[in-house]
Design an enzyme around this catalytic site. Structure first.
Site, mmCIF file in Angstrom:
data_model
loop_
_atom_site.group_PDB
_atom_site.id
_atom_site.type_symbol
_atom_site.label_atom_id
_atom_site.label_comp_id
_atom_site.label_asym_id
_atom_site.label_seq_id
_atom_site.Cartn_x
_atom_site.Cartn_y
_atom_site.Cartn_z
ATOM 1 N N GLN A 1 0.835 -1.200 0.000
ATOM 2 C CA GLN A 1 0.000 0.000 0.000
ATOM 3 C C GLN A 1 0.871 1.252 0.000
ATOM 4 O O GLN A 1 1.675 1.445 0.907
ATOM 5 C CB GLN A 1 -0.908 -0.001 1.234
ATOM 6 C CG GLN A 1 -1.859 1.173 1.320
ATOM 7 C CD GLN A 1 -2.615 1.174 2.641
ATOM 8 O OE1 GLN A 1 -2.020 1.167 3.706
ATOM 9 N NE2 GLN A 1 -3.934 1.163 2.570
ATOM 10 N N GLY A 2 0.712 2.112 -1.011
ATOM 11 C CA GLY A 2 1.502 3.329 -1.127
ATOM 12 C C GLY A 2 0.664 4.562 -0.871
ATOM 13 O O GLY A 2 0.220 5.218 -1.822
ATOM 14 N N SER B 1 1.091 6.645 2.666
ATOM 15 C CA SER B 1 1.802 7.584 3.534
ATOM 16 C C SER B 1 3.059 8.126 2.876
ATOM 17 O O SER B 1 3.738 7.427 2.115
ATOM 18 C CB SER B 1 2.187 6.905 4.850
ATOM 19 O OG SER B 1 1.038 6.571 5.599
ATOM 20 N N GLU C 1 -9.819 -1.683 5.591
ATOM 21 C CA GLU C 1 -8.642 -1.743 6.457
ATOM 22 C C GLU C 1 -9.014 -1.549 7.921
ATOM 23 O O GLU C 1 -8.472 -2.224 8.807
ATOM 24 C CB GLU C 1 -7.652 -0.663 6.018
ATOM 25 C CG GLU C 1 -6.342 -0.672 6.779
ATOM 26 C CD GLU C 1 -5.376 0.374 6.261
ATOM 27 O OE1 GLU C 1 -4.164 0.167 6.411
ATOM 28 O OE2 GLU C 1 -5.826 1.401 5.708
#
Length: 380
Positions: A125-126, A128, A245
């Site tokens: 997951q990109g 932050s 999530e």
């Protein structure tokens, strides 16, 4: 909410329990966040896929069984009851997968989902960035239109990227509009990490695991066919992903029910602790917390199957399970004895649980969401 056991779900539960008993790997597996442990986890998850158990709620053409959320919850309970570890494919299966099913084109679903379920592609997951963590709408990584190539060129940095060192792909949000547009100027991309213009830089952790990484983009290319949900609609897609999530997908009740069962076993195995009212009370409180989370999840599933949307309520769930995880391990550490291996196992679990109040959106931000969107309190 009807809590009467459903015969079809209980029959499936028995099937899963028997299969796991016959097929689970020798435990414990080495950490899936390490280069030494990753191949063992991938091999195990491929075996799950071959048995039709990797994604039981997905359509059959993607490797699933077309079962509902009650069956998925039963699978999760049996999976963790068997002592099995969290899955290295979870960011794809539990976070991206539901968003692709909801927002993806037919082509995207056909290209992505079966390979994801079979752990042929591993997704990270990109979201932050160094100065944009909890305030996701402030991110600065950019995607610039490349008309000649029919796609986008990416630039910037993503951090806090779990298992990026071992991942083949990333789902990430990049700014395609102006900074002042915040939520309206974001687009959700599906990115192949094996290409020029991508640098994955592992970040050493104190525990020696090496899956954590920073990811740098300098002209990496994403074709138009790998935009999920449409240009400029990244915020809406991302909020659907965060719902997965923070609520159901990432942390099912089975994980906590299994943990509290181990707590009860530890207490019962130590007569000097079992006879102490302080320890009995602490374990009882932990058991009630796990049961409360299961009941809250059952309520959420009932609402989803009735067609009700789950919005800011996901923040309530996230705060509860992340703090419950810490509490369960704190109780365990008060019960630990002379068994060094057991103590190390609980300590590693406690150290990981501490991160739960940070990932998936910090609990401070989740409390703001709860206050503003659920309780209607004014913003300061």
């Amino acid at each position: 909410m009807d809590l009467t056991p459903m015969p079809a779900v209980e029959a499936f539960r028995a099937e899963v329990r028997a299969w796991l008993s016959d097929n689970k790997p020798a435990l414990p597996l080495p950490s899936g966040d390490s280069s030494a442990g990753m191949p063992a986890h991938v091999a195990w998850e491929k075996k799950l896929f071959d048995a039709g158990l990797a994604v039981v709620g997905w359509p059959q053409r993607f490797g699933g069984r077309d079962l509902d959320l009650w069956h998925w919850l039963a699978f999760e309970e049996e999976y963790y009851r068997a002592g099995l570890p969290q899955r290295v494919g979870q960011n794809g299966i539990f976070l991206l997968g539901p968003s692709v099913l909801e927002f993806g084109t037919h082509d995207q679903q056909e290209r992505i989902l079966r390979r994801m379920a079979a752990v042929e592609d591993i997704w990270c997951q990109g979201w932050s960035e160094p100065e944009s963590g909890s305030d996701l709408a402030s991110l600065r990584a950019r995607a610039v239109r490349d008309e000649k190539s029919g796609g986008w060129r990416l630039s910037g940095q993503k951090c806090w990227t779990t298992r990026a060192a071992f991942s083949t792909h990333m789902f990430g949000i990049f700014r395609t509009g102006e900074p002042g547009e915040r939520h309206r100027g974001l687009t959700y991309f599906l990115i192949d990490l094996d290409q020029p213009g991508v640098l994955v830089q592992p970040v050493a952790k104190f525990d020696g695991e090496n899956g954590f990484a920073d990811v740098y983009f300098d002209g990496a290319f994403v074709h138009d066919s790998d935009v999920l949900g449409g240009v400029g609609n990244g915020w809406n897609v991302a909020m659907a992903t965060t719902g997965s999530e923070r609520s159901l997908s990432l942390r099912s009740p089975g994980r906590f029910l299994a943990t509290v069962d181990r707590l009860v076993d530890n207490l019962c195995a130590a007569p000097d602790l079992r006879d102490d009212a302080r320890y009995r009370s602490a374990v009882t409180e932990a058991w009630m917390g796990a049961q409360a989370y299961k009941l809250a999840t059952d309520w959420t599933v009932t609402r989803i199957l009735n067609g009700d949307p789950i919005g800011a309520e996901a923040s309530l769930s996230k705060v509860f399970w992340s703090e419950l995880d810490i509490e369960l391990h704190q109780v365990a550490l008060t019960l630990r004895g002379a068994d060094a291996d057991l103590e190390e196992e609980w300590m590693r679990g406690f150290e990981f649980a501490l991160s739960g109040s940070i990932y998936a959106g910090t609990n401070q931000i989740q409390r703001n969401i709860i206050a503003e969107r659920l309780l209607g309190l004014p913003r300061k």
